[in-house]
Motif scaffolding. Structure first.
Motif, PDB file in Angstrom:
ATOM      1  N   SER A   1       0.572  -2.174   4.916  1.00  0.00           N
ATOM      2  CA  SER A   1       0.764  -0.637   4.675  1.00  0.00           C
ATOM      3  C   SER A   1       2.228  -0.422   4.785  1.00  0.00           C
ATOM      4  O   SER A   1       2.974  -1.269   4.752  1.00  0.00           O
ATOM      5  CB  SER A   1       0.063  -0.045   5.938  1.00  0.00           C
ATOM      6  OG  SER A   1       0.866  -0.261   7.098  1.00  0.00           O
TER       7      SER A   1
ATOM      8  N   LYS B   1       0.684  -1.205   0.071  1.00  0.00           N
ATOM      9  CA  LYS B   1      -0.170  -0.025   0.022  1.00  0.00           C
ATOM     10  C   LYS B   1       0.850   1.139   0.011  1.00  0.00           C
ATOM     11  O   LYS B   1       0.197   2.520  -0.213  1.00  0.00           O
ATOM     12  CB  LYS B   1      -0.887  -0.019   1.070  1.00  0.00           C
ATOM     13  CG  LYS B   1      -1.939  -1.191   1.263  1.00  0.00           C
ATOM     14  CD  LYS B   1      -2.669  -1.133   2.519  1.00  0.00           C
ATOM     15  CE  LYS B   1      -3.488  -2.537   2.604  1.00  0.00           C
ATOM     16  NZ  LYS B   1      -4.419  -2.652   3.884  1.00  0.00           N
TER      17      LYS B   1
ATOM     18  N   ALA C   1      -1.468   5.333   0.619  1.00  0.00           N
ATOM     19  CA  ALA C   1      -2.459   4.487   0.373  1.00  0.00           C
ATOM     20  C   ALA C   1      -3.729   5.253  -0.177  1.00  0.00           C
ATOM     21  O   ALA C   1      -4.606   4.599  -1.078  1.00  0.00           O
ATOM     22  CB  ALA C   1      -2.944   3.628   1.584  1.00  0.00           C
TER      23      ALA C   1
END
Length: 248
Positions: A225, A189, A193
């Motif tokens: 992430s 991500k 993101a």
């Protein structure tokens, strides 16, 4: 505690054999980011494993004014010198620590046997087109941080924002030495993101960095992430162990 330039920096050392692995945290983070990874890495490799708190974070002294990568590099060098670490370092850098890794490796390539760059800031990302986008995108967070400037993470965010554009124009020109192998672990991500365009530029920068030399490897952390060390410590351990084993 290591004295450097009038302030003290906290280093944490698990002694091992002659090889050393240094774990350098992302922006606003400190040695605790590695609390689950460091002991397992020490057990798996037998190497000396070092973590530390950058100035203003953890147990290290606060240094007023803008964050300067040169000062951060100086702190890390001072700590390694005081600990007697002069060669055979595998440097692991997350996020903002990629900048420290870039300058340290450029200045002293013989210190390192290899590096693992975990969703790290890389010179290729910080173009003249991208830097203003980053400044604009971060401004709301910087403004919010100024409401509680004594909180360490906020203080670091504010100090990093000061002089950001000029610092990253300079970083864009930093070349990683071909003699130092590197594994780039990029998150799925990315730190962006919410912005597909910036996320793609982040991934493109990592791919370009890896293509620039034959001794660089790209690994994608699927589903993660930007906080890869926290979300996928198992993958981080494997990538570091593989990189370490390749040169020992």
């Amino acid at each position: 505690m290591v004295d450097n330039g009038g302030h003290r920096v906290a280093f944490y050392v698990a002694r091992g054999n002659g090889s050393t692995i240094v774990l350098d945290s992302g922006g606003g983070e400190y040695s605790s980011q590695w609390k689950d990874i460091a002991p397992e890495l020490h057990a798996a490799t037998g190497a000396t494993v070092i973590t530390y708190d950058r100035a203003g974070l953890g147990k290290s002294d606060v240094v007023p004014g803008p964050w300067k990568v040169e000062s951060a590099v100086s702190d890390l060098k001072a700590g390694l010198q005081q600990l007697g670490v002069t060669h055979d370092v595998t440097l692991v850098a997350h996020s903002q620590a990629g900048e420290i890794a870039g300058y340290l490796t450029k200045d002293d390539p013989k210190l390192l046997s290899g590096a693992v760059l975990i969703d790290a800031n890389l010179p290729q990302f910080f173009t003249d087109e991208e830097i203003p986008r980053l400044v604009a995108a971060s401004q709301p967070d910087v403004d919010a941080a100024k409401k509680d400037p004594e909180k360490p993470a906020n203080r670091q965010l504010i100090s990093t924002a000061e002089g950001f554009a000029a610092a990253h124009q300079a970083f864009h020109k930093v070349a990683w030495p071909d003699s130092v192998p590197a594994t780039v672990l990029v998150s799925d991500k990315t730190p962006f993101a919410g912005s597909p365009e910036d996320a793609q530029r982040w991934r493109d920068a990592a791919a370009t960095f890896v293509k620039d030399a034959p001794n660089r490897t790209l690994v994608t952390a699927k589903g993660t992430s930007h906080e890869v060390p926290t979300e996928r410590p198992d993958l981080v351990l494997k990538v570091i162990e593989d990189a370490f084993a390749a040169h020992h």
